[in-house]
Design a protein around this motif. Structure first.
Motif, PDB file in Angstrom:
ATOM      1  N   GLU A   1       0.839  -1.198   0.000  1.00 18.98           N
ATOM      2  CA  GLU A   1       0.000   0.000   0.000  1.00 18.98           C
ATOM      3  C   GLU A   1       0.882   1.260   0.000  1.00 18.98           C
ATOM      4  OE1 GLU A   1      -2.703   2.795  -0.019  1.00 18.98           O
ATOM      5  OE2 GLU A   1      -3.185   0.678  -0.279  1.00 18.98           O
ATOM      6  N   PRO A   2       0.792   2.114  -1.053  1.00 18.09           N
ATOM      7  CA  PRO A   2       1.708   3.271  -1.156  1.00 18.09           C
ATOM      8  C   PRO A   2       1.532   4.293  -0.036  1.00 18.09           C
ATOM      9  CG  PRO A   2       0.013   3.336  -2.872  1.00 18.09           C
ATOM     10  CD  PRO A   2      -0.076   2.005  -2.228  1.00 18.09           C
ATOM     11  N   ASN A   3       0.301   4.510   0.408  1.00 16.34           N
ATOM     12  CA  ASN A   3       0.099   5.490   1.482  1.00 16.34           C
ATOM     13  C   ASN A   3       0.812   5.067   2.761  1.00 16.34           C
ATOM     14  OD1 ASN A   3      -1.488   7.125  -0.119  1.00 16.34           O
ATOM     15  ND2 ASN A   3      -3.390   6.122   0.482  1.00 16.34           N
ATOM     16  N   ILE A   4       0.771   3.783   3.056  1.00 14.27           N
ATOM     17  CA  ILE A   4       1.429   3.290   4.267  1.00 14.27           C
ATOM     18  C   ILE A   4       2.947   3.386   4.117  1.00 14.27           C
ATOM     19  CG2 ILE A   4       1.777   1.257   5.713  1.00 14.27           C
ATOM     20  CD1 ILE A   4      -1.090   0.450   5.087  1.00 14.27           C
ATOM     21  N   ARG A   5       3.454   3.069   2.928  1.00 11.52           N
ATOM     22  CA  ARG A   5       4.902   3.186   2.700  1.00 11.52           C
ATOM     23  C   ARG A   5       5.358   4.635   2.871  1.00 11.52           C
ATOM     24  NH1 ARG A   5       4.000   0.158  -1.780  1.00 11.52           N
ATOM     25  NH2 ARG A   5       4.721   1.764  -3.216  1.00 11.52           N
ATOM     26  N   TYR A   6       4.556   5.544   2.351  1.00 13.62           N
ATOM     27  CA  TYR A   6       4.898   6.970   2.472  1.00 13.62           C
ATOM     28  C   TYR A   6       4.981   7.380   3.935  1.00 13.62           C
ATOM     29  CZ  TYR A   6       4.544  12.045   1.975  1.00 13.62           C
ATOM     30  OH  TYR A   6       4.768  13.393   2.062  1.00 13.62           O
ATOM     31  N   LEU A   7       3.971   6.998   4.706  1.00 12.44           N
ATOM     32  CA  LEU A   7       3.953   7.359   6.124  1.00 12.44           C
ATOM     33  C   LEU A   7       5.126   6.729   6.878  1.00 12.44           C
ATOM     34  CD1 LEU A   7       0.123   7.041   6.779  1.00 12.44           C
ATOM     35  CD2 LEU A   7       1.446   9.152   6.718  1.00 12.44           C
ATOM     36  N   GLY A   8       5.440   5.494   6.514  1.00 12.18           N
ATOM     37  CA  GLY A   8       6.571   4.840   7.164  1.00 12.18           C
ATOM     38  C   GLY A   8       7.882   5.565   6.900  1.00 12.18           C
ATOM     39  N   LEU A   9       8.126   5.945   5.651  1.00 11.80           N
ATOM     40  CA  LEU A   9       9.357   6.659   5.305  1.00 11.80           C
ATOM     41  C   LEU A   9       9.409   8.029   5.956  1.00 11.80           C
ATOM     42  CD1 LEU A   9       9.447   5.738   1.506  1.00 11.80           C
ATOM     43  CD2 LEU A   9      11.111   4.991   3.222  1.00 11.80           C
ATOM     44  N   GLU A  10       8.277   8.711   5.952  1.00 14.55           N
ATOM     45  CA  GLU A  10       8.241  10.058   6.534  1.00 14.55           C
ATOM     46  C   GLU A  10       8.536  10.016   8.027  1.00 14.55           C
ATOM     47  OE1 GLU A  10       5.331  13.861   6.042  1.00 14.55           O
ATOM     48  OE2 GLU A  10       4.396  12.037   6.809  1.00 14.55           O
ATOM     49  N   ASN A  11       7.930   9.081   8.733  1.00 14.60           N
ATOM     50  CA  ASN A  11       8.141   9.003  10.174  1.00 14.60           C
ATOM     51  C   ASN A  11       9.530   8.477  10.524  1.00 14.60           C
ATOM     52  OD1 ASN A  11       5.555   9.547  12.015  1.00 14.60           O
ATOM     53  ND2 ASN A  11       4.883   8.823  10.014  1.00 14.60           N
ATOM     54  N   MET A  12      10.070   7.614   9.675  1.00 20.06           N
ATOM     55  CA  MET A  12      11.431   7.157   9.920  1.00 20.06           C
ATOM     56  C   MET A  12      12.415   8.317   9.742  1.00 20.06           C
ATOM     57  SD  MET A  12      13.223   3.706   8.394  1.00 20.06           S
ATOM     58  CE  MET A  12      12.066   2.546   9.121  1.00 20.06           C
ATOM     59  N   THR A  13      12.139   9.205   8.801  1.00 20.85           N
ATOM     60  CA  THR A  13      12.976  10.392   8.619  1.00 20.85           C
ATOM     61  C   THR A  13      12.909  11.290   9.850  1.00 20.85           C
ATOM     62  OG1 THR A  13      12.555  10.315   6.228  1.00 20.85           O
ATOM     63  CG2 THR A  13      13.433  12.363   7.124  1.00 20.85           C
ATOM     64  N   ARG A  14      11.706  11.427  10.409  1.00 20.24           N
ATOM     65  CA  ARG A  14      11.566  12.238  11.621  1.00 20.24           C
ATOM     66  C   ARG A  14      12.344  11.638  12.786  1.00 20.24           C
ATOM     67  NH1 ARG A  14       5.409  12.926  12.861  1.00 20.24           N
ATOM     68  NH2 ARG A  14       6.296  14.056  14.625  1.00 20.24           N
ATOM     69  N   MET A  15      12.449  10.330  12.812  1.00 23.75           N
ATOM     70  CA  MET A  15      13.146   9.675  13.921  1.00 23.75           C
ATOM     71  C   MET A  15      14.654   9.870  13.855  1.00 23.75           C
ATOM     72  SD  MET A  15      11.110   6.280  15.014  1.00 23.75           S
ATOM     73  CE  MET A  15      11.839   6.482  16.626  1.00 23.75           C
ATOM     74  N   LEU A  16      15.155  10.342  12.721  1.00 20.05           N
ATOM     75  CA  LEU A  16      16.589  10.616  12.646  1.00 20.05           C
ATOM     76  C   LEU A  16      17.002  11.728  13.600  1.00 20.05           C
ATOM     77  CD1 LEU A  16      17.160  10.472   8.786  1.00 20.05           C
ATOM     78  CD2 LEU A  16      18.062   8.880  10.476  1.00 20.05           C
ATOM     79  N   LEU A  17      16.015  12.543  14.026  1.00 19.07           N
ATOM     80  CA  LEU A  17      16.310  13.612  14.973  1.00 19.07           C
ATOM     81  C   LEU A  17      16.644  13.076  16.360  1.00 19.07           C
ATOM     82  CD1 LEU A  17      13.498  16.150  14.025  1.00 19.07           C
ATOM     83  CD2 LEU A  17      15.921  16.364  13.515  1.00 19.07           C
ATOM     84  N   VAL A  18      16.295  11.827  16.609  1.00 23.89           N
ATOM     85  CA  VAL A  18      16.498  11.243  17.933  1.00 23.89           C
ATOM     86  C   VAL A  18      17.909  10.674  18.032  1.00 23.89           C
ATOM     87  CG1 VAL A  18      15.659   9.534  19.584  1.00 23.89           C
ATOM     88  CG2 VAL A  18      14.054  10.697  18.064  1.00 23.89           C
TER      89      VAL A  18
END
Length: 878
Positions: free
Chosen positions: A334-351
């Motif tokens: 599902e592309p929407n789920i993949r998008y959300l996964g990548l976006e949130n993983m990018t946000r986690m790089l701040l941690v």
């Protein structure tokens, strides 16, 4: 609304639907409006049924997009009707036809208040709905106390209290003064104990708005929010109607976790432990299923939970679970789920300390670069860029180079820039860096900025061991039948400077180098011709013993360009021709380029600061040993920044020290900085910011370290500037002009004629305003030479404060304009006016000193005045 019983209304709607074109519809509407106007003039003869019918018709006409500029008296009069059908029509149509500043609303304030404080629950709901939909200052001042009483009343039914909470939320957004913070903290804590989930959900919406403006006033509510999440997570006492696809009230879960993110931290160990247990349950219980609706709800809860986990800086084990879960998301179809996964993983790089965990999913992230959806490809690119370090740089950069072959034009420039930055930042050796940049130019020359190849020139010039290798690679690319002009530039430059180091290699004699470069001369632009002329002079100088035939060929070219129309080329040709005939003079003037100074000039530091004033990520500072990157997130008057301290050397940086020197209007808390940064390592240092009031003063980072025996000390301005606490807002004319008039009080509205303005067309000025978070509102000013903008400023002192700006330009003199700024706080008005003025005035920035004239012919014509460190600014361009 039981409209079927009104035959006249049904017939009118049927007539409209049967119209064959817009003209027929307009004629039918005009006829009906004329009939309604005539009947309203004889209002005494109208029955309640007829008045209700005509008001419904007016609403339908308004919904079709036609102006309805009469009948407002008849509409609002229905609010006073004693029976529900008429009162319902009055409330609904009034809230649709009239905005908050309409004078007709004043006629019904008393009636509305009587309905609110009355005992008829149906009338209370109608009144609260209309007030909540309409808002307005007068409603908020007159009715807010009564709405608050309904909300906290134990005798009111939940349906009334739900509407009261949402109504109060609207009034608070329009006028924050209606809620007394000191008195409401305890009341809000009591409201969060509410058992009815409908009331609790509405109250939580109000609470999110309150705590976003002042979290410190509501610390006593934090444990209550944790208990709400515990109650929902355990799925106890949750009515079936509030369970959505097996998920207990996902709306309430999301709002509660969002409210918790406004609190800087959770110090109570019991509350923190309980909250982490809830978050753990959410993480463990979320998966991808076939039901789309269930996925939407569960993922909304999950991603808010992830944001809260990052905000609370949870333990590494929980962070690992978060990354592992996101790893599943980026692998589904599902592309929407993949998008959300990548976006949130990018946000986690701040941690901190999460990057190594994310690397485990590198293969799947690289696969996402080949996804058919461009938005997914962009998120994958951002993630790869953020997770790259010295351990995986080679693999990631090679993947990006391979992706260049198939990437669409919309992504190639960003892709090239990011690959260049990573190659420079994490190169295992400089020869690999040269290989990467030359491949970039070869694959995507149109999208490789000059800054990138200038940087290659600097590296090669400053590293003698690299010079033969770089020249040999440049020679290889010239053998290709078709190469990009940028490749011609860099190859010609490198071979002119260092081609003599290859003289004994096959195909690299001076005559052969000249021949292969000269083949490109007829196909290149003027700027490249200038570089080629310098290359020919260099080849001639290095040819020992002199080759008479080669000299004659080159002199013929110089002679040809002595009368060229371009002055730069003409001057080079004339000077090179004369120098070539004098032998030793040519060698003196065209001596080998000196090494470029490694220290970054202050002008580049300033440019980085100015770039970050309008962007939230980039490079703040860089020198030969360290790069300081910055990423920031802003929410209301709070900000969270992360400083990325990257050691560029193979030796550690010692005695690292960082101290924040904040101005009085900022509350700043910097996490501890390690004393040592290991070789080729990067450490992350979070910085929490709270804005107390309006000011243009800037915080300073006092940063120092030692490398070997050298001490480096830098004082860097941090881009925590006024516009970071602005949020653009769009107002309609009906919303704007009353506010503009209301702020005409002295000192709340300030006007100044600004001179020395950088001349720019209005669209360019509008883009400047948008970069400063000022929303330009087209059409509010009838004069096409003027511009109006709106924004909201957040601080602890002002909360959410509306700011209005008007710019009046003179088409005959673009160097001056009249600037008017208005807000509800005189200090904010002054600071915002000065802030905007600073960005409008044309103040030339300091320029780096040009190189000595004696070596000027060696510089490429398209190069800047100095090569000093153009590549170091690349990250700031993203």
């Amino acid at each position: 609304m039981a409209l079927s019983g009104m035959r006249g209304l049904s017939v009118f709607i049927s007539d409209i639907r049967n119209c064959h074109n817009k003209e027929q519809e307009r004629l039918r509407v005009d006829k009906e409006l004329g009939n309604i106007r005539t009947r309203f003039k004889n209002e005494k003869g109208l029955s309640p049924y007829e008045k209700k019918k005509y008001v419904w018709k007016m609403l339908y006409i308004y919904m079709l997009g036609y102006d309805v500029d009469f009948g407002h008296t008849e509409t609002v009069s229905l609010i006073s009707a004693p029976k529900y059908p008429e009162k319902q029509v009055g409330y609904i149509v009034t809230s649709c036809l009239l905005n908050e500043n309409n004078d007709f609303l004043r006629m019904v304030i008393n009636t509305v208040r009587n309905d609110i404080i009355g005992r008829n629950e149906t009338f209370q709901c109608l009144a609260l709905t209309m007030v909540g939909n309409t808002g307005g200052k007068e409603f908020s001042e007159s009715l807010a106390p009564d709405v608050q009483k309904l909300l906290i009343s134990s005798s009111c039914r939940p349906v009334v209290r739900k509407k009261a909470a949402l109504c109060l939320l609207r009034l608070y957004r329009k006028n924050p003064d209606v809620v007394n913070i000191d008195g409401w903290a305890d009341r809000m804590a009591q409201l969060l104990d509410e058992r009815d989930l409908g009331v609790l959900t509405s109250v939580m919406s109000l609470f999110v708005s309150l705590v976003s403006n002042n979290a410190e006033a509501y610390w006593n509510c934090l444990p209550k929010c944790v208990r709400i999440l515990e109650r929902l997570a355990r799925n106890q006492d949750i009515p079936q109607e509030y369970t959505y696809y097996g998920i207990p009230s996902p709306w309430l879960q999301v709002k509660t976790m969002r409210a918790l993110q406004y609190f800087p931290t959770i110090e109570d160990p019991n509350a923190r432990r309980a909250l982490f247990e809830v978050l753990q349950r959410i993480l463990m219980g979320t998966d991808v299923v076939k039901n789309v609706n269930k996925n939407n709800a569960s993922h909304a809860v999950l991603f808010e939970a992830l944001a809260l986990v990052m905000h609370l800086d949870a333990e590494k084990e929980m962070m690992s679970q978060c990354v592992a879960l996101l790893g599943k998301f980026i692998a589904v179809r599902e592309p929407n789920i993949r998008y959300l996964g990548l976006e949130n993983m990018t946000r986690m790089l701040l941690v901190t300390d999460v990057q190594d965990i994310i690397k485990r999913h590198q293969a799947q992230i690289i696969t996402s670069l080949k996804d058919p959806d461009i938005s997914i490809r962009r998120r994958a690119l951002d993630l790869l860029y953020g997770m790259c370090d010295v351990t995986n740089a080679k693999e990631i950069v090679e993947e990006l180079l391979q992706y260049l072959n198939t990437a669409e034009f919309a992504m190639r420039e960003e892709l090239s820039l990011k690959a260049a930055i990573l190659a420079e930042k994490f190169a295992p050796d400089l020869s690999w860096y040269v290989d990467v940049i030359l491949q970039l130019i070869d694959k995507a020359g149109d999208f490789v900025s000059d800054d990138i190849w200038y940087r290659v020139v600097q590296f090669v010039t400053n590293n003698e061991d690299l010079q033969p290798y770089a020249a040999a690679k440049a020679r290889e690319y010239l053998d290709k039948p078709a190469i990009h002009e940028t490749m011609v530039k860099v190859s010609a430059y490198l071979l002119g400077e260092y081609g003599h180091l290859l003289a004994r290699r096959p195909g690299c004699s001076p005559k052969e180098l000249f021949a292969i470069i000269n083949d490109k001369l007829p196909t290149v632009s003027t700027s490249t011709v200038a570089i080629l002329l310098s290359t020919y002079a260099k080849i001639l100088m290095h040819t020992q013993p002199p080759d008479v035939g080669l000299q004659q060929q080159i002199l013929t070219i110089f002679k040809k360009y002595e009368s060229y129309i371009d002055v730069e080329i003409q001057q080079r040709a004339v000077e090179y021709f004369e120098l070539s005939r004098k032998g030793s003079a040519l060698a003196d003037v065209l001596a080998e380029m000196p090494k470029f100074p490694e220290r970054e000039p202050i002008v580049n530091v300033e440019e980085k600061f100015h770039i970050l004033c309008t962007k939230d990520s980039g490079v703040l500072y860089e020198d030969p040993h360290i790069q300081i990157g910055l990423k920031a997130e802003w929410r209301a008057h709070h900000g969270r920044l992360v400083l990325f301290l990257g050691n560029k050397n193979t030796s550690p940086l010692m005695s690292v020290r960082a101290l924040i020197l904040p101005p009085s209007h900022l509350k700043m808390e910097l996490s501890s900085v390690p004393d040592t940064i290991p070789p080729r390592a990067q450490v992350q240092v979070p910085l929490e910011v709270a804005n107390l009031r309006a000011s243009r003063d800037v915080a300073v980072l006092d940063f120092s370290y030692t490398f070997g025996t050298a001490l480096v000390d830098a004082k860097l301005r941090l881009p925590v500037v006024l516009n970071k606490f602005l949020q653009p807002i769009t107002l309609t004319p009906d919303e704007f002009f009353p506010q503009w008039k209301a702020l005409s009080v002295h000192s709340l509205k300030v006007q100044e004629v600004v001179k020395g303005v950088k001349p720019m067309p209005l669209p360019e000025m509008a883009n400047l305003f948008m970069s400063l978070h000022l929303a330009v509102a087209p059409g509010l000013d009838n004069n096409p030479n003027n511009m109006v903008a709106c924004t909201t400023f957040f601080s602890e002192a002002t909360l959410a404060m509306l700011c209005l700006i008007r710019v009046e330009t003179d088409p005959q003199d673009r160097t001056q304009l009249r600037l008017t700024v208005a807000s509800g706080d005189q200090y904010l008005t002054f600071e915002l006016k000065e802030f905007i003025k600073e960005h409008l005035i044309d103040i030339p920035r300091a320029q780096a000193a040009p190189p000595p004239a004696v070596v000027q012919p060696q510089l490429p014509a398209a190069a800047p005045a100095t090569y000093n460190d153009p590549g170091a600014m690349l990250a700031g361009l993203l």
